[in-house]
Design a protein around this motif. Sequence first.
Motif, mmCIF file in Angstrom:
data_model
loop_
_atom_site.group_PDB
_atom_site.id
_atom_site.type_symbol
_atom_site.label_atom_id
_atom_site.label_comp_id
_atom_site.label_asym_id
_atom_site.label_seq_id
_atom_site.Cartn_x
_atom_site.Cartn_y
_atom_site.Cartn_z
ATOM 1 N N GLU A 140 0.826 -1.202 0.000
ATOM 2 C CA GLU A 140 0.000 0.000 0.000
ATOM 3 C C GLU A 140 0.872 1.269 0.000
ATOM 4 O OE1 GLU A 140 -0.402 -2.642 2.168
ATOM 5 O OE2 GLU A 140 -1.933 -3.420 0.790
ATOM 6 N N LEU A 141 1.885 1.273 0.858
ATOM 7 C CA LEU A 141 2.774 2.438 0.924
ATOM 8 C C LEU A 141 3.527 2.610 -0.399
ATOM 9 C CD1 LEU A 141 4.113 4.796 2.414
ATOM 10 C CD2 LEU A 141 5.699 3.158 3.470
ATOM 11 N N ALA A 142 3.972 1.505 -0.978
ATOM 12 C CA ALA A 142 4.698 1.558 -2.255
ATOM 13 C C ALA A 142 3.803 2.152 -3.345
ATOM 14 C CB ALA A 142 5.161 0.160 -2.646
ATOM 15 N N GLU A 143 2.557 1.714 -3.369
ATOM 16 C CA GLU A 143 1.631 2.201 -4.405
ATOM 17 C C GLU A 143 1.305 3.684 -4.215
ATOM 18 O OE1 GLU A 143 -0.463 -2.087 -5.449
ATOM 19 O OE2 GLU A 143 -1.544 -0.647 -4.197
ATOM 20 N N THR A 144 1.216 4.113 -2.973
ATOM 21 C CA THR A 144 0.964 5.533 -2.701
ATOM 22 C C THR A 144 2.190 6.372 -3.056
ATOM 23 O OG1 THR A 144 -0.430 4.870 -0.858
ATOM 24 C CG2 THR A 144 0.215 7.180 -0.932
ATOM 25 N N HIS A 145 3.346 5.894 -2.625
ATOM 26 C CA HIS A 145 4.596 6.621 -2.879
ATOM 27 C C HIS A 145 4.823 6.817 -4.379
ATOM 28 C CE1 HIS A 145 8.756 7.851 -2.640
ATOM 29 N NE2 HIS A 145 9.146 6.813 -3.345
ATOM 30 N N TYR A 146 4.578 5.756 -5.156
ATOM 31 C CA TYR A 146 4.829 5.810 -6.597
ATOM 32 C C TYR A 146 3.543 6.033 -7.404
ATOM 33 C CZ TYR A 146 9.795 4.482 -6.346
ATOM 34 O OH TYR A 146 11.147 4.466 -6.128
ATOM 35 N N ALA A 147 2.520 6.639 -6.785
ATOM 36 C CA ALA A 147 1.210 6.815 -7.434
ATOM 37 C C ALA A 147 1.319 7.486 -8.810
ATOM 38 C CB ALA A 147 0.287 7.618 -6.528
ATOM 39 N N GLU A 148 2.272 8.413 -8.965
ATOM 40 C CA GLU A 148 2.409 9.125 -10.248
ATOM 41 C C GLU A 148 2.760 8.177 -11.399
ATOM 42 O OE1 GLU A 148 5.969 11.545 -10.931
ATOM 43 O OE2 GLU A 148 6.836 10.810 -9.060
ATOM 44 N N LYS A 205 1.484 5.043 -11.712
ATOM 45 C CA LYS A 205 0.462 3.996 -11.702
ATOM 46 C C LYS A 205 0.171 3.406 -13.081
ATOM 47 C CE LYS A 205 -3.532 5.357 -10.274
ATOM 48 N NZ LYS A 205 -3.696 6.598 -9.498
ATOM 49 N N GLU A 206 0.146 4.270 -14.091
ATOM 50 C CA GLU A 206 -0.225 3.812 -15.436
ATOM 51 C C GLU A 206 0.977 3.341 -16.264
ATOM 52 O OE1 GLU A 206 -3.307 3.485 -15.747
ATOM 53 O OE2 GLU A 206 -3.903 4.772 -14.057
ATOM 54 N N ARG A 207 2.171 3.459 -15.720
ATOM 55 C CA ARG A 207 3.359 3.083 -16.488
ATOM 56 C C ARG A 207 3.485 1.560 -16.558
ATOM 57 N NH1 ARG A 207 6.726 7.757 -15.851
ATOM 58 N NH2 ARG A 207 8.296 6.870 -17.240
ATOM 59 N N PHE A 255 5.949 -0.324 -16.126
ATOM 60 C CA PHE A 255 6.857 -0.917 -15.148
ATOM 61 C C PHE A 255 6.352 -0.819 -13.708
ATOM 62 C CE2 PHE A 255 8.291 3.452 -16.034
ATOM 63 C CZ PHE A 255 8.254 4.012 -14.765
ATOM 64 N N PHE A 256 5.097 -0.324 -13.530
ATOM 65 C CA PHE A 256 4.606 -0.037 -12.183
ATOM 66 C C PHE A 256 4.610 -1.268 -11.253
ATOM 67 C CE2 PHE A 256 1.101 0.661 -9.079
ATOM 68 C CZ PHE A 256 1.654 1.725 -8.400
ATOM 69 N N ARG A 257 4.095 -2.394 -11.754
ATOM 70 C CA ARG A 257 4.019 -3.604 -10.914
ATOM 71 C C ARG A 257 5.413 -4.078 -10.503
ATOM 72 N NH1 ARG A 257 -0.933 -6.405 -11.042
ATOM 73 N NH2 ARG A 257 0.076 -8.424 -10.806
ATOM 74 N N GLU A 258 6.315 -4.027 -11.456
ATOM 75 C CA GLU A 258 7.699 -4.434 -11.206
ATOM 76 C C GLU A 258 8.345 -3.498 -10.166
ATOM 77 O OE1 GLU A 258 11.713 -4.965 -13.974
ATOM 78 O OE2 GLU A 258 9.813 -4.374 -14.887
ATOM 79 N N LEU A 259 8.021 -2.213 -10.295
ATOM 80 C CA LEU A 259 8.565 -1.200 -9.385
ATOM 81 C C LEU A 259 8.086 -1.448 -7.955
ATOM 82 C CD1 LEU A 259 10.092 1.499 -8.996
ATOM 83 C CD2 LEU A 259 8.012 2.693 -9.747
#
Length: 148
Positions: free
Chosen positions: A43-51, A53-55, A57-61
């Motif tokens: 959850e924190l990772a997804e919030t931190h990298y929210a910008e 989200k649509e890229r 590589f997001f899941r890998e990140l």
Amino acid sequence: MERTFLMIKPDGVQRNLIGEIVARFERKGFQLVGAKLMRISKELAETHYAEHKERPFFRELVSYITSGPVFAMVWQGEGVIETARQMMGKTNPKEALPGTIRGDYGISVGKNVIHGSDSPESAEREIALFFKEEELVDYPKTIDAWIY
Ligand code: DAT
Ligand code: MG
């Protein structure tokens, strides 16, 4: 005084680069005002990298940044946001110049050792996301008279 959020990513922690990286910012003259070794939740990772989200590589990140402990820090000093970004080097270590952290310690963009806030707005957001106010320590350093 300006503050930024810096984080040694799981690869940097596993490769024993915490001391090496902290030393660079200390020697530069910046002041450490908060630090902790921690695991990042999904959850924190997804919030931190929210910008991002649509890229693609997001899941890998998110999976990379949650793959092991990180070393989260807040650093303070004149121009620290921009200067820390310069000291980190370009996002892709292949393009980062020698002498920068990513240029010296990384090879692939998916394991680029360190995160740093890219603007005053993101610094404020990221500091609040990772640290409680009471975890940040305000203290004078007499050596500042020799830095500023
Ligand atoms: P930075 O970390 O330099 O602020 P960013 O915000 O553009 O870079 O991207 C965040 C992280 O996402 C980056 O540190 C590594 C990863 N990333 C960026 N671009 C990527 C790409 N093309 N492929 C894989 N991972 C990427
Ligand atoms: Mg970024």
